[in-house]
Scaffold this motif. Structure first.
Motif, mmCIF file in Angstrom:
data_model
loop_
_atom_site.group_PDB
_atom_site.id
_atom_site.type_symbol
_atom_site.label_atom_id
_atom_site.label_comp_id
_atom_site.label_asym_id
_atom_site.label_seq_id
_atom_site.Cartn_x
_atom_site.Cartn_y
_atom_site.Cartn_z
ATOM 1 N N GLU A 100 41.027 94.039 18.253
ATOM 2 C CA GLU A 100 40.811 93.557 16.870
ATOM 3 C C GLU A 100 42.125 93.558 16.084
ATOM 4 O O GLU A 100 42.264 94.149 15.015
ATOM 5 C CB GLU A 100 39.776 94.432 16.168
ATOM 6 C CG GLU A 100 39.201 93.857 14.873
ATOM 7 C CD GLU A 100 38.138 92.817 15.106
ATOM 8 O OE1 GLU A 100 38.323 91.696 14.639
ATOM 9 O OE2 GLU A 100 37.136 93.123 15.786
ATOM 10 N N ASP A 101 43.146 92.859 16.677
ATOM 11 C CA ASP A 101 44.464 92.744 16.014
ATOM 12 C C ASP A 101 45.065 94.106 15.673
ATOM 13 O O ASP A 101 45.731 94.276 14.639
ATOM 14 C CB ASP A 101 44.358 91.896 14.748
ATOM 15 C CG ASP A 101 43.961 90.461 15.044
ATOM 16 O OD1 ASP A 101 44.405 89.947 16.081
ATOM 17 O OD2 ASP A 101 43.213 89.872 14.255
ATOM 18 N N GLY A 102 44.834 95.069 16.521
ATOM 19 C CA GLY A 102 45.419 96.388 16.327
ATOM 20 C C GLY A 102 44.567 97.367 15.578
ATOM 21 O O GLY A 102 44.889 98.569 15.513
ATOM 22 N N GLU B 199 46.972 98.884 22.487
ATOM 23 C CA GLU B 199 47.415 98.590 23.861
ATOM 24 C C GLU B 199 47.563 97.087 24.104
ATOM 25 O O GLU B 199 48.464 96.657 24.826
ATOM 26 C CB GLU B 199 46.443 99.192 24.866
ATOM 27 C CG GLU B 199 46.535 100.705 25.006
ATOM 28 C CD GLU B 199 45.735 101.453 23.962
ATOM 29 O OE1 GLU B 199 45.767 102.699 23.995
ATOM 30 O OE2 GLU B 199 45.070 100.802 23.119
ATOM 31 N N GLU B 200 46.686 96.290 23.519
ATOM 32 C CA GLU B 200 46.785 94.837 23.693
ATOM 33 C C GLU B 200 48.084 94.307 23.100
ATOM 34 O O GLU B 200 48.771 93.481 23.710
ATOM 35 C CB GLU B 200 45.580 94.138 23.043
ATOM 36 C CG GLU B 200 44.273 94.326 23.787
ATOM 37 C CD GLU B 200 43.633 95.676 23.571
ATOM 38 O OE1 GLU B 200 42.697 96.011 24.318
ATOM 39 O OE2 GLU B 200 44.076 96.415 22.652
ATOM 40 N N ILE B 201 48.438 94.780 21.911
ATOM 41 C CA ILE B 201 49.638 94.302 21.218
ATOM 42 C C ILE B 201 50.904 94.816 21.885
ATOM 43 O O ILE B 201 51.869 94.063 22.078
ATOM 44 C CB ILE B 201 49.598 94.733 19.729
ATOM 45 C CG1 ILE B 201 48.471 93.996 19.005
ATOM 46 C CG2 ILE B 201 50.941 94.464 19.043
ATOM 47 C CD1 ILE B 201 48.234 94.477 17.585
ATOM 48 N N GLU B 202 50.905 96.084 22.262
ATOM 49 C CA GLU B 202 52.139 96.713 22.716
ATOM 50 C C GLU B 202 52.379 96.596 24.212
ATOM 51 O O GLU B 202 53.535 96.635 24.654
ATOM 52 C CB GLU B 202 52.133 98.192 22.307
ATOM 53 C CG GLU B 202 52.142 98.378 20.790
ATOM 54 C CD GLU B 202 52.027 99.835 20.379
ATOM 55 O OE1 GLU B 202 51.919 100.698 21.287
ATOM 56 O OE2 GLU B 202 52.041 100.111 19.165
ATOM 57 N N VAL B 203 51.298 96.441 25.002
ATOM 58 C CA VAL B 203 51.469 96.447 26.463
ATOM 59 C C VAL B 203 50.933 95.173 27.118
ATOM 60 O O VAL B 203 51.669 94.467 27.815
ATOM 61 C CB VAL B 203 50.771 97.682 27.089
ATOM 62 C CG1 VAL B 203 50.926 97.663 28.612
ATOM 63 C CG2 VAL B 203 51.342 98.969 26.516
ATOM 64 N N LEU C 142 41.716 96.096 26.797
ATOM 65 C CA LEU C 142 41.269 97.466 27.055
ATOM 66 C C LEU C 142 40.233 97.919 26.029
ATOM 67 O O LEU C 142 39.239 98.552 26.372
ATOM 68 C CB LEU C 142 42.466 98.409 27.028
ATOM 69 C CG LEU C 142 42.143 99.903 27.094
ATOM 70 C CD1 LEU C 142 41.514 100.261 28.433
ATOM 71 C CD2 LEU C 142 43.403 100.733 26.846
ATOM 72 N N ASN C 143 40.468 97.550 24.774
ATOM 73 C CA ASN C 143 39.665 98.055 23.666
ATOM 74 C C ASN C 143 38.556 97.087 23.273
ATOM 75 O O ASN C 143 38.588 95.914 23.645
ATOM 76 C CB ASN C 143 40.577 98.297 22.458
ATOM 77 C CG ASN C 143 41.618 99.361 22.733
ATOM 78 O OD1 ASN C 143 41.287 100.519 22.929
ATOM 79 N ND2 ASN C 143 42.884 98.959 22.781
#
Length: 348
Positions: A229-231, A236-240, A223-224
């Motif tokens: 970039e590892d949060g 959203e990438e890490i959590e969802v 999404l971002n």
């Protein structure tokens, strides 16, 4: 099954939909399908005169099949206009005519008269102003008419038919959307594990059933920027997204990502991929339309029938001018036939 019959709705009568149907009917280039236009024969005859096209209209009875394609002839399942049309001038009084043509195409697919439907563009504003305030577009109308909970919007370039060179790679470019017509500020909240799971399962099932891909490989955008970039640029990438992809890989889906969208659409990544899932509308479709605008088609996955459409709008300023390009409609017809044939080989 033989050559599939394709129900072709002419869309907004003041737009280029009628023009495109007539232009393809007059074109001697091969079109090994059997399209049946759905629209008002008087409108088509008048537009043919305006365009200077010598196209003979053959009106069919409701249950009559079109027979083999004849260059210079257009088979028509008639639907009457409510009021006469001037090219380029939208009249909301014809809203019910547009919806009636869609209903006829749906019915033809359901009862076996047609094996797929292809839609020319309609004018949402005209439908809304014509007495249908809840109308949001073809996709949602077909979803509700077919009684399904959710569908997936996917666009494909003509590469999905025969491959296209991007650098050294032959890359069929199919882009599906996790979210569709949302304001950007609403997109992050719409990216949920449940929603992504439904979309990816339906996308994989559609690629198997409608494109004959036994084990489709799907690239998934983050999404971002830089896929978060590892949060540091979003979580959203890490959590969802990542946990959802890991869970679906456990079901056997071949998913790659989340990948940064600014580098995903390059030959190195696209080679060997069957589709891309973009998180929001312009993230994926801007690239696809740059790569193949006018040579692409819109596809609705998840319906009990095959539906494709053009990759452009009504182009009111071009209606009746002879300057419209039927390239996207040609791709939409070919993809619809390809999908119908794949579905006949692999019924649900």
């Amino acid at each position: 099954m033989g050559e599939p019959v394709l129900a072709l709705t002419c869309g907004e009568p003041a737009g280029i939909g009628p023009d495109l149907a007539l232009m393809l009917a007059a074109d001697p280039a091969p079109l090994p399908r059997r399209p049946v236009a759905i629209g008002d024969p008087a409108l088509l005859a008048e537009r043919a005169r305006q365009l200077g096209l010598a196209v003979r209209l053959r009106e069919l009875a409701p249950h009559e099949a079109p027979g083999p394609r004849v260059v210079g002839e257009l088979a028509v399942w008639p639907v009457p206009l409510a009021v006469p049309v001037t090219a380029g001038r939208v009249d909301p009084a014809n809203a019910d005519y547009v919806l009636a043509s869609l209903d006829l195409a749906i019915a033809a697919c359901r009862d076996g008269r047609a094996q797929a439907m292809v839609t020319a563009p309609l004018h949402k504003g005209a439908i809304i102003e014509g007495g249908h305030p809840g109308f949001t577009g073809h996709t949602e109308y077909l979803r509700d008419a077919c009684g399904v909970d959710e569908v997936v919007m996917m666009l494909a370039t003509d590469a999905a038919l025969h491959g296209r060179v991007l650098g050294e790679a032959q890359c069929p470019l199919r882009v599906a959307l996790a979210t569709t017509h949302l304001p950007l500020r609403q997109v992050p909240d719409a990216i949920t594990a449940a929603g992504l799971t439904r979309v990816l399962r339906r996308l994989a099932a559609g690629l198997r059933r409608d494109f004959g891909l036994a084990a489709p490989r799907i690239l998934v955008c983050g999404l971002n920027p830089h896929a978060g970039e590892d949060g540091h640029l979003g979580r959203e990438e890490i959590e969802v997204i990542t946990p959802t992809l890991e869970a679906l890989r456990g079901e056997g889906l071949d998913l790659v990502g989340p990948l940064p969208a600014d580098t995903l659409f390059t030959p190195r990544h696209l080679e060997g991929a069957d589709a891309v899932l973009a998180m929001y509308h312009d993230q994926g479709l801007a690239v696809l339309k740059y790569a193949g605008f006018g040579r692409g088609a819109n596809i609705t996955l998840g319906l009990p029938l095959v539906r494709t459409s053009v990759d452009h709008g009504t182009a009111l300023d071009l209606a009746g001018s002879g300057r419209a390009d039927p390239g996207s409609l040609r791709v939409a017809l070919a993809l619809a036939a390809q999908m119908a044939e794949a579905r006949a080989r692999r019924p649900a």
